[in-house]
Design a protein around this motif. Structure first.
Motif, mmCIF file in Angstrom:
data_model
loop_
_atom_site.group_PDB
_atom_site.id
_atom_site.type_symbol
_atom_site.label_atom_id
_atom_site.label_comp_id
_atom_site.label_asym_id
_atom_site.label_seq_id
_atom_site.Cartn_x
_atom_site.Cartn_y
_atom_site.Cartn_z
ATOM 1 N N VAL B 4 16.880 -7.235 12.665
ATOM 2 C CA VAL B 4 16.298 -6.774 13.964
ATOM 3 C C VAL B 4 17.400 -6.024 14.999
ATOM 4 N N THR B 5 17.081 -4.990 15.477
ATOM 5 C CA THR B 5 18.213 -4.125 16.116
ATOM 6 C C THR B 5 17.702 -3.672 17.538
ATOM 7 N N GLN B 6 18.502 -4.048 18.575
ATOM 8 C CA GLN B 6 18.096 -3.570 20.008
ATOM 9 C C GLN B 6 19.414 -2.764 20.252
ATOM 10 N N SER B 7 19.413 -1.554 20.631
ATOM 11 C CA SER B 7 20.415 -0.568 20.856
ATOM 12 C C SER B 7 20.723 -0.243 21.964
ATOM 13 N N GLN B 8 20.093 -0.904 22.962
ATOM 14 C CA GLN B 8 20.443 -0.606 24.292
ATOM 15 C C GLN B 8 21.207 -2.087 24.901
ATOM 16 N N PRO B 9 22.382 -2.303 24.857
ATOM 17 C CA PRO B 9 22.953 -3.374 25.536
ATOM 18 C C PRO B 9 22.640 -3.781 27.030
ATOM 19 N N GLU B 10 22.435 -2.712 27.921
ATOM 20 C CA GLU B 10 22.079 -2.825 29.270
ATOM 21 C C GLU B 10 21.425 -1.664 29.656
ATOM 22 N N MET B 11 20.477 -2.178 30.473
ATOM 23 C CA MET B 11 19.464 -1.245 31.084
ATOM 24 C C MET B 11 19.347 -1.483 32.739
ATOM 25 N N SER B 12 18.928 -0.369 33.665
ATOM 26 C CA SER B 12 18.649 -0.903 34.968
ATOM 27 C C SER B 12 17.498 -0.073 35.193
ATOM 28 N N VAL B 13 16.782 -0.415 36.363
ATOM 29 C CA VAL B 13 15.268 0.187 36.786
ATOM 30 C C VAL B 13 15.592 -0.188 38.307
ATOM 31 N N GLN B 14 14.681 0.838 38.946
ATOM 32 C CA GLN B 14 14.359 0.396 40.303
ATOM 33 C C GLN B 14 13.276 -0.406 40.518
ATOM 34 N N GLU B 15 13.013 -1.266 41.403
ATOM 35 C CA GLU B 15 11.842 -2.061 41.731
ATOM 36 C C GLU B 15 10.752 -1.062 41.809
ATOM 37 N N ALA B 16 9.514 -1.637 41.242
ATOM 38 C CA ALA B 16 8.469 -0.940 41.276
ATOM 39 C C ALA B 16 8.130 0.073 40.098
ATOM 40 N N GLU B 17 9.374 0.677 39.374
ATOM 41 C CA GLU B 17 9.110 1.584 38.503
ATOM 42 C C GLU B 17 9.092 1.056 37.009
ATOM 43 N N THR B 18 8.810 1.770 36.107
ATOM 44 C CA THR B 18 8.624 1.335 34.728
ATOM 45 C C THR B 18 9.799 1.545 33.848
ATOM 46 N N VAL B 19 9.968 0.522 32.682
ATOM 47 C CA VAL B 19 11.321 0.611 32.143
ATOM 48 C C VAL B 19 10.669 0.230 30.546
ATOM 49 N N THR B 20 11.324 0.906 29.449
ATOM 50 C CA THR B 20 10.951 0.683 28.137
ATOM 51 C C THR B 20 12.508 -0.020 27.377
ATOM 52 N N LEU B 21 12.133 -0.900 26.729
ATOM 53 C CA LEU B 21 13.222 -1.630 25.770
ATOM 54 C C LEU B 21 12.771 -1.299 24.480
ATOM 55 N N SER B 22 13.993 -0.996 23.695
ATOM 56 C CA SER B 22 13.885 -0.416 22.394
ATOM 57 C C SER B 22 13.984 -1.484 21.268
ATOM 58 N N CYS B 23 13.225 -1.683 20.261
ATOM 59 C CA CYS B 23 13.548 -2.640 19.264
ATOM 60 C C CYS B 23 12.969 -2.000 17.857
ATOM 61 N N THR B 24 13.987 -1.978 16.775
ATOM 62 C CA THR B 24 13.498 -1.594 15.540
ATOM 63 C C THR B 24 13.881 -2.787 14.538
ATOM 64 N N TYR B 25 13.062 -2.913 13.461
ATOM 65 C CA TYR B 25 13.308 -4.206 12.502
ATOM 66 C C TYR B 25 13.273 -3.466 11.192
ATOM 67 N N ASP B 26 13.748 -4.220 10.258
ATOM 68 C CA ASP B 26 13.530 -3.962 8.840
ATOM 69 C C ASP B 26 13.141 -5.173 8.061
ATOM 70 N N THR B 27 12.177 -4.861 7.146
ATOM 71 C CA THR B 27 11.440 -6.012 6.377
ATOM 72 C C THR B 27 10.932 -5.260 5.424
ATOM 73 N N SER B 28 10.541 -6.110 4.445
ATOM 74 C CA SER B 28 9.762 -5.585 3.117
ATOM 75 C C SER B 28 8.424 -6.699 3.088
ATOM 76 N N GLU B 29 8.431 -7.510 4.066
ATOM 77 C CA GLU B 29 7.316 -8.313 4.023
ATOM 78 C C GLU B 29 5.953 -7.856 4.671
ATOM 79 N N SER B 30 4.937 -8.174 4.487
ATOM 80 C CA SER B 30 3.718 -7.755 5.018
ATOM 81 C C SER B 30 3.089 -8.789 6.063
ATOM 82 N N ASN B 31 3.549 -9.800 6.083
ATOM 83 C CA ASN B 31 3.088 -11.074 6.800
ATOM 84 C C ASN B 31 4.045 -11.540 7.885
ATOM 85 N N TYR B 32 3.988 -10.884 8.816
ATOM 86 C CA TYR B 32 5.135 -11.244 9.852
ATOM 87 C C TYR B 32 4.333 -11.166 11.375
ATOM 88 N N TYR B 33 5.384 -11.571 12.526
ATOM 89 C CA TYR B 33 4.964 -11.419 13.737
ATOM 90 C C TYR B 33 6.150 -10.791 14.528
#
Lengths: 114, 114
Positions: B4-33
């Motif tokens: 599992v990889t999160q490429s953004q160590p730090e982020m900031s956002v102003q109150e009331a605004e929208t922010v998106t945090l990224s995540c990518t993963y690698d697997t060969s399984e089909s059954n996961y959460y």
């Protein structure tokens, strides 16, 4: 509510000491986990257990062992503590693998090895 | 092995605004959460939102929603109407439906500014 407790919030030990970190959960969960949390590395799995007396190595088991003699208790053992084991240790429990199951975490133990 | 990889160590956002945090993963399984966990400063880790891999519909919990792109193995978290209490470290996590092993990303520290 599920409660996961850890025996100590803060612990200071000396190099070479044997260290026991205890974790207890009160909801009859089958699965229990030990992680260490280090800045920039996230949580890394040390060991997990899916039943009493069963254990599986995680990603970083070297220097650690575990014990699960009772379902509610999962112990992490540092046989001979070293300074590179200074870290935050988190215990967690999980009820099976059914959908919507949430892993519940303890408050963590911050271990310092001098 | 799963990662599992999160490429953004730090982020900031102003109150009331929208922010998106990224995540990518690698697997060969089909059954996961997939999960997003929140760890407020000096407080216990808590679950924010979860997604089953077999569900195409993106999960939503109040102001929190995910963008699950299975083919791209991407699982981002969107926080709408950010609040000061959202300030925390956020971890993306992968749970194997086969082994029960939960793997975490490195974490993203989110600062919500007034």
């Amino acid at each position: 509510d599920v409660k996961v407790t850890q025996s100590s919030r803060y612990l200071v030990k000396r190099t070479g000491e044997k260290v026991f970190l205890e974790c207890v959960q009160d909801m009859d969960h089958e699965n229990m986990f030990w992680y260490r949390q280090d800045p920039g590395l996230g949580l890394r799995l040390i060991y997990f257990s899916y039943d009493v007396k069963m254990k599986e190595k995680g990603d970083i088991p070297e220097g650690y062992s575990v014990s699960r003699e009772k379902k509610e208790r999962f112990s992490l053992i540092l046989e001979s503590a070293s300074t590179n084991q200074t870290s935050m240790y988190l215990c967690a429990s999980l009820l099976g693998l059914a959908p919507y199951n949430e892993q519940f975490f303890g408050p963590g133990t911050r271990l310092t090895v001098l | 092995a799963q990662t599992v990889t999160q490429s953004q160590p730090e982020m900031s956002v102003q109150e009331a605004e929208t922010v998106t945090l990224s995540c990518t993963y690698d697997t060969s399984e089909s059954n996961y959460y997939l999960f997003w966990y929140k760890q407020p400063p000096s407080r216990q880790m808590i679950l924010v939102i979860r997604q089953e891999a077999y569900k195409q519909q993106n999960a939503t919990e109040n102001r929190f929603s995910v963008n699950f792109q299975k083919a791209a193995k991407s699982f981002s978290l969107k926080i709408s109407d950010s609040q000061l209490g959202d300030t925390a470290m956020y971890f993306c996590a992968y749970l194997s439906g086969n082994t029960g092993k939960l793997i975490f990303g490195q974490g993203t520290t989110l600062q919500v500014k007034p």
